[in-house]
Design a protein around this motif. Sequence first.
Motif, PDB file in Angstrom:
ATOM      1  N   LEU A   1      37.867 -21.442  16.916  1.00 37.38           N
ATOM      2  CA  LEU A   1      36.579 -22.130  16.766  1.00 37.38           C
ATOM      3  C   LEU A   1      36.712 -23.394  15.921  1.00 37.38           C
ATOM      4  N   VAL A   2      37.520 -23.331  14.880  1.00 40.10           N
ATOM      5  CA  VAL A   2      37.765 -24.519  14.050  1.00 40.10           C
ATOM      6  C   VAL A   2      38.423 -25.606  14.901  1.00 40.10           C
ATOM      7  N   LYS A   3      39.372 -25.199  15.729  1.00 42.57           N
ATOM      8  CA  LYS A   3      40.062 -26.149  16.620  1.00 42.57           C
ATOM      9  C   LYS A   3      39.092 -26.743  17.635  1.00 42.57           C
ATOM     10  N   ILE A   4      38.283 -25.897  18.282  1.00 39.23           N
ATOM     11  CA  ILE A   4      37.327 -26.358  19.293  1.00 39.23           C
ATOM     12  C   ILE A   4      36.335 -27.343  18.701  1.00 39.23           C
TER      13      ILE A   4
ATOM     14  N   ASN B   1      34.403 -23.325   0.548  1.00 39.50           N
ATOM     15  CA  ASN B   1      34.775 -23.260  -0.872  1.00 39.50           C
ATOM     16  C   ASN B   1      36.076 -22.499  -1.129  1.00 39.50           C
ATOM     17  N   CYS B   2      37.120 -22.899  -0.426  1.00 39.41           N
ATOM     18  CA  CYS B   2      38.434 -22.323  -0.689  1.00 39.41           C
ATOM     19  C   CYS B   2      39.495 -23.387  -0.454  1.00 39.41           C
ATOM     20  N   THR B   3      40.734 -23.006  -0.633  1.00 40.30           N
ATOM     21  CA  THR B   3      41.839 -23.952  -0.448  1.00 40.30           C
ATOM     22  C   THR B   3      42.313 -23.912   1.005  1.00 40.30           C
ATOM     23  N   PRO B   4      42.973 -24.979   1.452  1.00 33.78           N
ATOM     24  CA  PRO B   4      43.555 -24.948   2.801  1.00 33.78           C
ATOM     25  C   PRO B   4      44.532 -23.773   2.972  1.00 33.78           C
ATOM     26  N   ARG B   5      45.257 -23.458   1.914  1.00 31.68           N
ATOM     27  CA  ARG B   5      46.185 -22.324   1.977  1.00 31.68           C
ATOM     28  C   ARG B   5      45.437 -21.029   2.292  1.00 31.68           C
ATOM     29  N   ASN B   6      44.262 -20.849   1.672  1.00 32.50           N
ATOM     30  CA  ASN B   6      43.469 -19.651   1.950  1.00 32.50           C
ATOM     31  C   ASN B   6      42.904 -19.662   3.372  1.00 32.50           C
ATOM     32  N   VAL B   7      42.615 -20.851   3.905  1.00 25.87           N
ATOM     33  CA  VAL B   7      42.147 -20.938   5.294  1.00 25.87           C
ATOM     34  C   VAL B   7      43.234 -20.401   6.226  1.00 25.87           C
ATOM     35  N   TYR B   8      44.475 -20.793   5.995  1.00 26.35           N
ATOM     36  CA  TYR B   8      45.564 -20.288   6.830  1.00 26.35           C
ATOM     37  C   TYR B   8      45.722 -18.772   6.680  1.00 26.35           C
ATOM     38  N   LYS B   9      45.453 -18.248   5.479  1.00 21.66           N
ATOM     39  CA  LYS B   9      45.480 -16.793   5.277  1.00 21.66           C
ATOM     40  C   LYS B   9      44.367 -16.132   6.089  1.00 21.66           C
ATOM     41  N   ILE B  10      43.186 -16.776   6.113  1.00 14.46           N
ATOM     42  CA  ILE B  10      42.057 -16.263   6.909  1.00 14.46           C
ATOM     43  C   ILE B  10      42.453 -16.214   8.384  1.00 14.46           C
ATOM     44  N   PHE B  11      43.100 -17.270   8.862  1.00 17.69           N
ATOM     45  CA  PHE B  11      43.527 -17.320  10.261  1.00 17.69           C
ATOM     46  C   PHE B  11      44.467 -16.162  10.618  1.00 17.69           C
TER      47      PHE B  11
ATOM     48  N   LEU C   1      41.319 -28.942   6.058  1.00 16.71           N
ATOM     49  CA  LEU C   1      40.867 -29.418   4.748  1.00 16.71           C
ATOM     50  C   LEU C   1      39.335 -29.427   4.666  1.00 16.71           C
ATOM     51  N   ASP C   2      38.677 -29.954   5.690  1.00 12.77           N
ATOM     52  CA  ASP C   2      37.208 -29.979   5.707  1.00 12.77           C
ATOM     53  C   ASP C   2      36.630 -28.571   5.782  1.00 12.77           C
ATOM     54  N   PHE C   3      37.226 -27.734   6.603  1.00 10.25           N
ATOM     55  CA  PHE C   3      36.766 -26.356   6.726  1.00 10.25           C
ATOM     56  C   PHE C   3      36.912 -25.627   5.390  1.00 10.25           C
ATOM     57  N   ALA C   4      38.048 -25.815   4.736  1.00  8.02           N
ATOM     58  CA  ALA C   4      38.279 -25.198   3.426  1.00  8.02           C
ATOM     59  C   ALA C   4      37.209 -25.641   2.432  1.00  8.02           C
ATOM     60  N   ASP C   5      36.904 -26.917   2.453  1.00  9.33           N
ATOM     61  CA  ASP C   5      35.886 -27.458   1.550  1.00  9.33           C
ATOM     62  C   ASP C   5      34.521 -26.821   1.826  1.00  9.33           C
ATOM     63  N   LYS C   6      34.180 -26.654   3.102  1.00  8.23           N
ATOM     64  CA  LYS C   6      32.874 -26.111   3.481  1.00  8.23           C
ATOM     65  C   LYS C   6      32.719 -24.640   3.116  1.00  8.23           C
TER      66      LYS C   6
ATOM     67  N   LYS D   1      29.557 -16.413   5.649  1.00  9.95           N
ATOM     68  CA  LYS D   1      29.672 -17.819   5.237  1.00  9.95           C
ATOM     69  C   LYS D   1      30.345 -18.647   6.328  1.00  9.95           C
ATOM     70  N   ILE D   2      31.413 -18.113   6.899  1.00 12.49           N
ATOM     71  CA  ILE D   2      32.132 -18.818   7.965  1.00 12.49           C
ATOM     72  C   ILE D   2      31.244 -18.949   9.205  1.00 12.49           C
ATOM     73  N   SER D   3      30.492 -17.907   9.501  1.00 15.86           N
ATOM     74  CA  SER D   3      29.558 -17.964  10.637  1.00 15.86           C
ATOM     75  C   SER D   3      28.574 -19.108  10.465  1.00 15.86           C
ATOM     76  N   LYS D   4      28.061 -19.245   9.264  1.00 12.71           N
ATOM     77  CA  LYS D   4      27.080 -20.310   8.985  1.00 12.71           C
ATOM     78  C   LYS D   4      27.724 -21.688   9.138  1.00 12.71           C
TER      79      LYS D   4
END
Length: 108
Positions: free
Chosen positions: A14-17, A30-40, A23-28, A52-55
């Motif tokens: 969804l982030v890709k689409i 409230n986490c680091t880009p590293r944590n975004v990759y962990k979420i993935f 970086l922008d997603f992480a900011d939105k 929060k991610i749904s919103k």
Amino acid sequence: MPHRIHIGKVIKELVKIRRVSVLDFADKINCTPRNVYKIFSKSSLDSALLAKISKVLGQNLFFYYLTDEEILEYKNNTHNEEGLLNSVSDVESTLLHLKTIRKDKSKK
């Protein structure tokens, strides 16, 4: 049988689409880009984080956990509720119209 889903892969797609940078997603959210990759890479997430991610992505990600039957039931219930709300709205409109007619008659 439980509905199996890898929610991290769904979020990544969804982030890709939506063409949002990590970086922008992480900011939105409230986490680091590293944590975004962990979420993935996670197959499941805490419900507060998922909300929060749904919103941020503008999509209810909790629906991915529903079976086809549950989604159909939800749609039917929502349709029925909308019909009920429309009926209530129609009754309110009719009552308002009748009050207006009564006022007009009493002025004459």
